[in-house]
Design a protein around this motif. Sequence first.
Motif, PDB file in Angstrom:
ATOM      1  N   GLY A  22       0.777  -1.222  -0.069  1.00  0.00           N
ATOM      2  CA  GLY A  22      -0.035   0.039  -0.010  1.00  0.00           C
ATOM      3  C   GLY A  22       1.066   1.206  -0.058  1.00  0.00           C
ATOM      4  N   THR A  23       0.430   2.290  -0.430  1.00  0.00           N
ATOM      5  CA  THR A  23       0.946   3.638  -0.499  1.00  0.00           C
ATOM      6  C   THR A  23       0.083   4.677   0.220  1.00  0.00           C
ATOM      7  N   TYR A  24       0.779   5.422   1.037  1.00  0.00           N
ATOM      8  CA  TYR A  24       0.002   6.563   1.854  1.00  0.00           C
ATOM      9  C   TYR A  24       0.838   7.683   1.649  1.00  0.00           C
ATOM     10  N   THR A  25      -0.186   8.680   1.533  1.00  0.00           N
ATOM     11  CA  THR A  25       0.519   9.926   1.140  1.00  0.00           C
ATOM     12  C   THR A  25      -0.126  10.904   1.867  1.00  0.00           C
ATOM     13  N   PHE A  26       0.916  12.091   2.342  1.00  0.00           N
ATOM     14  CA  PHE A  26       0.388  13.335   3.120  1.00  0.00           C
ATOM     15  C   PHE A  26       1.240  14.440   2.754  1.00  0.00           C
ATOM     16  N   THR A  27       0.241  15.565   2.358  1.00  0.00           N
ATOM     17  CA  THR A  27       0.696  16.615   1.794  1.00  0.00           C
ATOM     18  C   THR A  27       0.738  17.717   2.915  1.00  0.00           C
ATOM     19  N   ALA A  28       1.655  18.644   2.271  1.00  0.00           N
ATOM     20  CA  ALA A  28       1.680  19.962   3.325  1.00  0.00           C
ATOM     21  C   ALA A  28       2.121  21.362   2.385  1.00  0.00           C
ATOM     22  N   THR A  29       1.733  22.387   2.627  1.00  0.00           N
ATOM     23  CA  THR A  29       2.114  23.621   1.818  1.00  0.00           C
ATOM     24  C   THR A  29       2.742  24.534   2.434  1.00  0.00           C
ATOM     25  N   ASN A  30       3.954  24.877   1.877  1.00  0.00           N
ATOM     26  CA  ASN A  30       5.088  25.775   2.207  1.00  0.00           C
ATOM     27  C   ASN A  30       4.649  27.103   2.232  1.00  0.00           C
ATOM     28  N   TYR A  31       3.434  27.782   3.073  1.00  0.00           N
ATOM     29  CA  TYR A  31       2.846  28.852   2.750  1.00  0.00           C
ATOM     30  C   TYR A  31       3.772  30.038   2.996  1.00  0.00           C
ATOM     31  N   SER A  32       4.697  29.752   3.914  1.00  0.00           N
ATOM     32  CA  SER A  32       5.523  31.094   4.313  1.00  0.00           C
ATOM     33  C   SER A  32       6.947  31.081   3.475  1.00  0.00           C
ATOM     34  N   GLY A  33       7.081  30.371   2.674  1.00  0.00           N
ATOM     35  CA  GLY A  33       8.313  30.502   1.676  1.00  0.00           C
ATOM     36  C   GLY A  33       9.513  29.974   2.680  1.00  0.00           C
ATOM     37  N   HIS A  34       9.437  29.391   3.500  1.00  0.00           N
ATOM     38  CA  HIS A  34      10.857  28.440   3.916  1.00  0.00           C
ATOM     39  C   HIS A  34      11.749  27.801   2.961  1.00  0.00           C
ATOM     40  N   THR A  35      12.999  28.054   3.262  1.00  0.00           N
ATOM     41  CA  THR A  35      13.734  27.458   2.334  1.00  0.00           C
ATOM     42  C   THR A  35      14.261  25.909   2.346  1.00  0.00           C
ATOM     43  N   GLY A  36      13.766  25.519   3.821  1.00  0.00           N
ATOM     44  CA  GLY A  36      14.131  24.169   4.158  1.00  0.00           C
ATOM     45  C   GLY A  36      12.924  23.453   4.990  1.00  0.00           C
ATOM     46  N   VAL A  37      13.113  22.074   5.229  1.00  0.00           N
ATOM     47  CA  VAL A  37      12.139  21.273   5.790  1.00  0.00           C
ATOM     48  C   VAL A  37      13.166  20.210   6.481  1.00  0.00           C
ATOM     49  N   LYS A  38      12.623  19.702   7.918  1.00  0.00           N
ATOM     50  CA  LYS A  38      12.929  18.552   8.176  1.00  0.00           C
ATOM     51  C   LYS A  38      11.866  17.737   8.492  1.00  0.00           C
ATOM     52  N   LEU A  39      12.113  16.404   8.008  1.00  0.00           N
ATOM     53  CA  LEU A  39      10.980  15.492   7.918  1.00  0.00           C
ATOM     54  C   LEU A  39      11.363  14.531   9.096  1.00  0.00           C
ATOM     55  N   VAL A  40      10.561  14.387  10.237  1.00  0.00           N
ATOM     56  CA  VAL A  40      10.754  13.482  11.404  1.00  0.00           C
ATOM     57  C   VAL A  40       9.743  12.245  11.521  1.00  0.00           C
ATOM     58  N   VAL A  41      10.357  11.054  11.487  1.00  0.00           N
ATOM     59  CA  VAL A  41       9.375  10.013  11.214  1.00  0.00           C
ATOM     60  C   VAL A  41       9.457   9.027  12.404  1.00  0.00           C
ATOM     61  N   LEU A  42       8.564   8.392  13.334  1.00  0.00           N
ATOM     62  CA  LEU A  42       8.755   7.368  14.349  1.00  0.00           C
ATOM     63  C   LEU A  42       7.926   6.406  13.858  1.00  0.00           C
ATOM     64  N   ALA A  43       8.584   5.108  13.457  1.00  0.00           N
ATOM     65  CA  ALA A  43       7.935   4.037  12.959  1.00  0.00           C
ATOM     66  C   ALA A  43       8.186   2.885  13.886  1.00  0.00           C
ATOM     67  N   ASP A  44       6.970   2.218  14.150  1.00  0.00           N
ATOM     68  CA  ASP A  44       6.984   1.110  15.029  1.00  0.00           C
ATOM     69  C   ASP A  44       6.344  -0.036  14.302  1.00  0.00           C
ATOM     70  N   THR A  45       6.940  -1.194  14.457  1.00  0.00           N
ATOM     71  CA  THR A  45       6.323  -2.662  13.755  1.00  0.00           C
ATOM     72  C   THR A  45       5.869  -3.742  14.643  1.00  0.00           C
ATOM     73  N   GLU A  46       5.185  -4.589  13.982  1.00  0.00           N
ATOM     74  CA  GLU A  46       4.804  -5.881  14.797  1.00  0.00           C
ATOM     75  C   GLU A  46       5.961  -7.055  14.150  1.00  0.00           C
ATOM     76  N   VAL A  47       5.967  -8.129  14.758  1.00  0.00           N
ATOM     77  CA  VAL A  47       6.705  -8.893  14.020  1.00  0.00           C
ATOM     78  C   VAL A  47       6.167  -9.305  12.857  1.00  0.00           C
ATOM     79  N   GLY A  48       7.263  -9.488  11.845  1.00  0.00           N
ATOM     80  CA  GLY A  48       6.713  -9.889  10.524  1.00  0.00           C
ATOM     81  C   GLY A  48       7.859  -9.611   9.483  1.00  0.00           C
ATOM     82  N   THR A  49       7.256  -9.301   8.284  1.00  0.00           N
ATOM     83  CA  THR A  49       8.467  -9.285   7.131  1.00  0.00           C
ATOM     84  C   THR A  49       8.188  -8.047   6.397  1.00  0.00           C
ATOM     85  N   ALA A  50       7.322  -6.991   6.948  1.00  0.00           N
ATOM     86  CA  ALA A  50       6.842  -5.790   6.413  1.00  0.00           C
ATOM     87  C   ALA A  50       8.308  -4.997   6.273  1.00  0.00           C
ATOM     88  N   LEU A  51       8.365  -4.219   5.088  1.00  0.00           N
ATOM     89  CA  LEU A  51       9.036  -3.045   4.749  1.00  0.00           C
ATOM     90  C   LEU A  51       8.453  -1.903   4.484  1.00  0.00           C
TER      91      LEU A  51
END
Length: 133
Positions: A22-51
């Motif tokens: 599956g593909t999950y997408t999330f969008t955001a708009t840079n309304y204030s004209g910032h020149t950079g962005v930092k993506l921070v992700v916390l991912a937790d999984t169950e036992v298995g083979t998922a990637l």
Amino acid sequence: MPRPPPRIAVLCTNQAMVQDTGTYTFTATNYSGHTGVKLVVLADTEVGTALLDIKIQGKNTAENAWYDIPGASLAQISANQTASIDLVIHPAITAVANRAVSQVVPREIRVVFTLTDATTEGFTVTAELHFIP
């Protein structure tokens, strides 16, 4: 000209990503004209083979089409682990594979999470974009 204030866009909180592929997408708009962005992700999984693959895209507004920002992808996250990872995009930094991209952030941003090889297990994801002046 004064710098725009910092801004945080919460993309998802404890989002369950469970299915074979599956593909999950999330969008955001840079309304204030910032020149950079930092993506921070916390991912937790169950036992298995998922990637889980994560990339950042920009939008070509003239063609109304999304494009991959070169180098803006995180290292693949595999099952049986908890990952806290980040990726910075900013024109004033040195590029580092899976960690930093030397580019200006476009006005419209999309973060794409692609889940593969999951049967009943999957990931629980929290993700934020921190806009950098």
